[in-house]
Each structure stands twice: as structure tokens, then as C-alpha cells.
Design a protein around this motif. Sequence first.
Motif, PDB file in Angstrom:
ATOM      1  N   ARG A  37       0.841  -1.197   0.000  1.00  0.00           N
ATOM      2  CA  ARG A  37       0.000   0.000   0.000  1.00  0.00           C
ATOM      3  C   ARG A  37       0.875   1.245   0.000  1.00  0.00           C
ATOM      4  N   SER A  40      -1.360   7.552   1.475  1.00  0.00           N
ATOM      5  CA  SER A  40      -2.579   8.162   0.938  1.00  0.00           C
ATOM      6  C   SER A  40      -2.293   9.571   0.444  1.00  0.00           C
ATOM      7  N   ASN A  42      -3.829  12.257   1.373  1.00  0.00           N
ATOM      8  CA  ASN A  42      -3.812  13.140   2.542  1.00  0.00           C
ATOM      9  C   ASN A  42      -2.502  13.039   3.314  1.00  0.00           C
ATOM     10  N   GLU A  43      -1.979  11.832   3.460  1.00  0.00           N
ATOM     11  CA  GLU A  43      -0.700  11.659   4.169  1.00  0.00           C
ATOM     12  C   GLU A  43       0.427  12.416   3.475  1.00  0.00           C
ATOM     13  N   SER A  70      -5.710   1.804  -7.931  1.00  0.00           N
ATOM     14  CA  SER A  70      -6.467   2.337  -6.792  1.00  0.00           C
ATOM     15  C   SER A  70      -7.625   1.393  -6.464  1.00  0.00           C
ATOM     16  N   GLY A  75      -7.323   2.661  -0.969  1.00  0.00           N
ATOM     17  CA  GLY A  75      -6.119   3.425  -1.293  1.00  0.00           C
ATOM     18  C   GLY A  75      -5.433   2.941  -2.559  1.00  0.00           C
ATOM     19  N   TYR A  76      -4.144   3.248  -2.625  1.00  0.00           N
ATOM     20  CA  TYR A  76      -3.343   2.930  -3.816  1.00  0.00           C
ATOM     21  C   TYR A  76      -2.365   1.811  -3.496  1.00  0.00           C
TER      22      TYR A  76
END
Length: 342
Positions: A37, A40, A42-43, A70, A75-76
Motif C-alpha cells: 500500500r 494516501s 492526505n498523508e 487504486s 487506497g493505492y
Amino acid sequence: MLELIDIKEESKVPKYKQIVDSILAAIENGKLKLDDRLPSVNELLIEYDISRDTVVRAYDHLKKNKIIESVPGKGYYVKEDELALKAKVFLLFNKLSAHKKIIYDAFARTLGDNATIDFFIYENNYRHFKELILESKKRSYTYTHYVVISHFEEGGDDVINFIKDEIPLEKLIVLDKRLDGLANTVSSIYQDFEQDIYSALVALNPKLKKYRQIKLLLRKKTYHPIEIKKGFIKFCAQFAYEFGIIEEIESGEIEKQTVYINLKESDLVILIKKIKGTNFVLGQDVGIISYNETPLKEVLLDGITVISTDFENLGKKAAEIILKNQGVYMENPFHVIQRSSL
């Protein structure tokens, strides 16, 4: 995973591309594996104080190239972990201008996702040039190629010895200005500054004949190679033109039947303003020849006559040296573009 993202504020590589390159490098060296993973959006934007659009653009680029995927609500994730990056490039330019951007864009576009690029500017300062190269050797990873342009306002007398001491010559690609002490020992795409301006003025001579004299705008403190001045004087002497070197365009008066050759974009602005303050007609009473093609010069004052190396080719050929793992030592094409300013 945040520690795998390496964003350098001093780098001139766009931040979205630094994110892309960080992820590609982490996959290539095994720090990111299939189904891992990624941080994100936002992170990343909180950690590095960057915009959401920057992160999304980076992830969209990787998704388009099927490197990541995604998963809605999750998430990615890494989708492809078998990459074959050909290179990690240290790219060092003397300044960032319109024509240097053409070189960078062609270089990055040709490499694509086959390499990662760390791009730095030293603003024609030899001390900063050396500092950036020395700092490059302290990083946790090793560069496969060093691509450099070497123009300095002051200093640089020991640049050949410095380069030999600090950069493995098999990794070095020299662009734009030839380093004669390294001729035929490193890859280079270079300009022949003396011959280029001489040949360009010979090609323009039918237009120049209606003028009495030619003046070269060459600042006393400059990074421009002295060979430009030599080629200019050689032409004027051979074809019996009155000529002069202007070190301070701000203080002089515009003279009738004179062609002005500018090297710096800022000097072109001053020159045009001063011509507009006279009754002289550009292309008849006075002429302008400008170094280095930019899109603006095509439309400015119905077109500025330009003598210019092929910046697109310079960047493209440098990238091809890396992709093909070739040793190349060649002169870059130089063009004359006649427009109404002459």
C-alpha cells in the motif's frame, strides 16, 4: 512508507515527478513490492506541504502506466514490481530559462519512465556547482549518469580537474559547452560557439549589407563563452564591417544603420525599449539578431531574427545516450531563422 518519498525543495524537477520517481526507484530497488500500500493522498500532502492536485497527478501518471492501482475506499497499491529502470540521473544546469526548459522537457520526455531525474540549478556560480556535485555523492543511492552544463560567471579554471576527481567519467555527459580537457573521453553534445556565430553571420550577410556596423551586446561579467566574441570579430574583420562590443546597453544611444546582436533575454528587452524611443524603423534603420530561439521571438515585433542551437535535439540526444548506453561526441545543429527585425 512515507520515508520512501523523496521530495527535494532545491530540485527543479516538478514535485509530482519527484513523487513518481521516488515510487519507481523504491520498486526498482525492492523497497516496494507487489500489493504494497502506498501513502494516501492526505498523508503526502500533510507530510510534504504540497497540493492535493500534485499528489493526484503523480498517482494518475503511475496508474496510467499500470504501475499502481487504486482500490475504492482502501487506497493505492503497487500493481507492477518488475521494473527495469535504465538510469538514475543527476542533471545540473547553469540556469533555468526558456531555452533550458526546452532541453529539460525534451530530455525528460525522451527518457519517460525508463529513468529517474534529480534536477538542480547552480545559477552560473562555480562554488555552488561544486557543492551540488559533492552533495550528490552523499546520498543513499548512486547515480548512473551525471548530465551537466558548465557555464560560470567567475572561476571554473580547475573544473576539468574537479570533474575528474569527483565524477566517474564513464557516467558523465557534457551538454552545450564543450570541455576541451575531456574531449573524446566523455560523451558530449556541444555547441561550437566560435564557428556557429561566424557561419550564422555569413548566412545573414545579404541582409547585413544594408547596415554600416554591427554591435555585440556582451556584458563584462558574463557566463557566455569568449568564443562567441572571437567568431563575431572574425566575421566583421573578414567582411569589413565596423563593429563594437557593448558591455552596458543601458547607457548607450541607439545608432542608425546598426545591427545589434543580443545574448541575454534581459538585454533584448532593454534594446527594444531604447529602439522604440527613437524614430528608427526596425529592419530598415536598425536591426536585431537575437541568440536562442523562444516562442515569444517568433511573434515579438513581427518576428525577431534568431541564431540558435537546436535545444530540443540537445535534450533528446542526451537522453538517447543514456537509453542506448552509447558513447557519443557530437556537435549540436545550429540554425538561422530570418525574420523582419533584420
